[in-house]
Design a protein around this motif. Structure first.
Motif, short mmCIF file in Angstrom:
data_model
loop_
_atom_site.label_atom_id
_atom_site.label_comp_id
_atom_site.label_asym_id
_atom_site.label_seq_id
_atom_site.Cartn_x
_atom_site.Cartn_y
_atom_site.Cartn_z
N THR A 115 0.84 -1.19 0.00
CA THR A 115 0.00 0.00 0.00
C THR A 115 0.88 1.24 0.00
OG1 THR A 115 -1.76 -1.15 1.17
CG2 THR A 115 -1.80 1.24 1.26
N GLU B 112 -11.76 -6.94 4.73
CA GLU B 112 -10.71 -6.61 3.77
C GLU B 112 -11.04 -5.23 3.24
OE1 GLU B 112 -8.90 -8.36 -0.39
OE2 GLU B 112 -9.27 -9.71 1.29
N ALA C 147 -10.07 -1.88 0.73
CA ALA C 147 -9.38 -1.42 -0.47
C ALA C 147 -9.31 0.10 -0.48
CB ALA C 147 -10.11 -1.92 -1.72
N ASP D 143 -8.63 3.09 -3.16
CA ASP D 143 -8.55 3.39 -4.58
C ASP D 143 -8.45 4.90 -4.76
OD1 ASP D 143 -8.68 3.49 -7.33
OD2 ASP D 143 -10.79 2.89 -7.46
N SER E 130 -4.40 -2.26 -0.39
CA SER E 130 -5.44 -3.02 0.32
C SER E 130 -4.89 -3.58 1.62
CB SER E 130 -5.96 -4.16 -0.56
OG SER E 130 -4.93 -5.06 -0.89
#
Length: 388
Positions: free
Chosen positions: A141, A212, A214, A216, A155
């Motif tokens: 990341t 989990e 993410a 973006d 992530s």
């Protein structure tokens, strides 16, 4: 209770916490285990009672108490038989909030730490990645600075409170080419555009929301960096000592709870005309288990005492987690066996305890990684230093 470490005030705190958990938490546990969602009202009740502010500064609403109040908090949470509920509480109070307190600016503490203490905001700590696991330095990341902002992509996974938390403490590479020296820590709001999360289905800890997450092109102001840029890795390593000790304390507490339950069951269960606690093979197993648990507990208390004095106990805390989680798994497995077929039934507590306990040797650094850390310190004479 061991008077070496616990005062009368500690005992009163334990009793008030036990009463609170019995009244406010236990009636809801089975529902939360089934739904995988801990209702928001209980966080506020914990905050109103001051349980989230035990170790934090009075300036932000905390009580600034010694670490043995935390030991009591952790032990009693293990004795309501929901590893997931306990994890949600301590991951908020001692993973997310520890970073806020140690690395956050005054403004960040006002915005996030103070409402975390009152139970109005819930936090999560985002370090582990799908491809990284225990390899913290290998995280992918990134947080690239663009003017007065950072843009985060990547992530995280296995994040406790990863679905329902209000803010995230996130580790990311600000200099991807600098290895562990290029890592930094940020705080960001859940509703920041570009953040999405997926709930994970787990063997145990079923009451907690493990996710989990993410990132973006998540864009945040530069003032949401916590501490110094590039110091993220030593910050994380420094706080791992507390996290590992927490998991060691959790382990001895659930082992003790399992033993207390099993011994009570054995005193009532009859076979061949007598209660099964009279059979030598079982009695000697109990004796061995209690010995292992008590030794682990005393070691954990001594490490907590040293950490409370400000000592850097990374080796001892790592040993605590390694030994105690293995011990708890073995004892809970054995206690389930004492119950025979009833131990395998969901109506009895050992089945859930066995599932919940199994995460102990995995989370917060696997036992295999911990053995290597200890080997480096004992054999290679590696000297880990606290962040300055």
């Amino acid at each position: 209770m061991n008077s070496m470490y616990f005062t009368e005030e500690h005992q009163l705190f334990r009793k008030s916490l036990q009463d609170f958990l019995k009244k406010e938490v236990v009636p809801h546990i089975d529902k939360w285990e089934k739904t995988g969602t801990i209702e928001r009202f209980i966080w506020k009740k914990f905050g109103d009672m001051g349980f989230f502010g035990i170790n934090y500064p009075e300036a932000y609403g905390g009580m600034d108490l010694d670490l043995f109040y935390t030991v009591i908090f952790l032990e009693e949470l293990q004795k309501i038989n929901s590893g997931g509920f306990a994890a949600a509480m301590w991951a908020h109070a001692y993973l997310a909030m520890t970073h806020l307190n140690k690395e956050g600016s005054h403004d960040i503490k006002e915005k996030y730490l103070a409402p975390s203490i009152t139970g109005d905001k819930i936090g999560c700590l985002c370090i582990t990645e799908p491809f990284g696991g225990s390899d913290v330095a290998g995280m992918r990341t990134t947080a690239i600075k663009q003017g007065d902002r950072y843009v985060i992509n990547g992530s995280k996974t296995f994040i406790t409170n990863g679905i329902y938390s209000d803010y995230l403490i996130v580790a990311a590479k600000t200099d991807p080419d600098a290895g562990h020296n290029g890592m930094s820590i940020f705080v960001m709001d859940r509703d920041t555009p570009g953040i999405s999360s997926t709930k994970l289905d787990k063997l145990g800890w079923r009451a907690s929301d493990t996710g989990e997450i993410a990132f973006d092109n998540v864009t945040i102001p530069a003032d949401q960096l916590m501490g110094e840029e590039g110091k993220g890795f030593p910050y994380i390593m420094q706080h791992f000592a507390l996290e590992r000790l927490i998991m060691g304390i959790n382990a001895h507490a659930r082992a003790e709870f399992a033993l207390e339950y099993a011994v009570q069951y054995m005193s009532e269960r009859t076979a061949f005309g007598r209660t099964i606690d009279k059979f030598q093979a079982l009695r000697h197993k109990v004796a061995d288990y209690y010995t292992e648990m008590e030794i682990s507990k005393e070691f954990n208390y001594s490490v907590a005492h040293r950490l409370n004095k400000g000592e850097y106990v990374v080796k001892e805390a790592t040993m605590s987690k390694l030994h105690a989680t293995k011990m708890a798994d073995e004892i809970i497995y054995g206690c389930l066996q004492f119950l025979g077929g009833y131990g395998y039934m969901e109506d009895y507590p050992l089945a859930r305890m066995l599932r919940d306990s199994r995460l102990g040797p995995i989370g917060g650094g696997t036992s295999e990684i911990l053995r290597e850390i200890i080997a480096k310190m004992v054999i290679d004479k590696k000297d880990y230093k606290p962040s300055t």
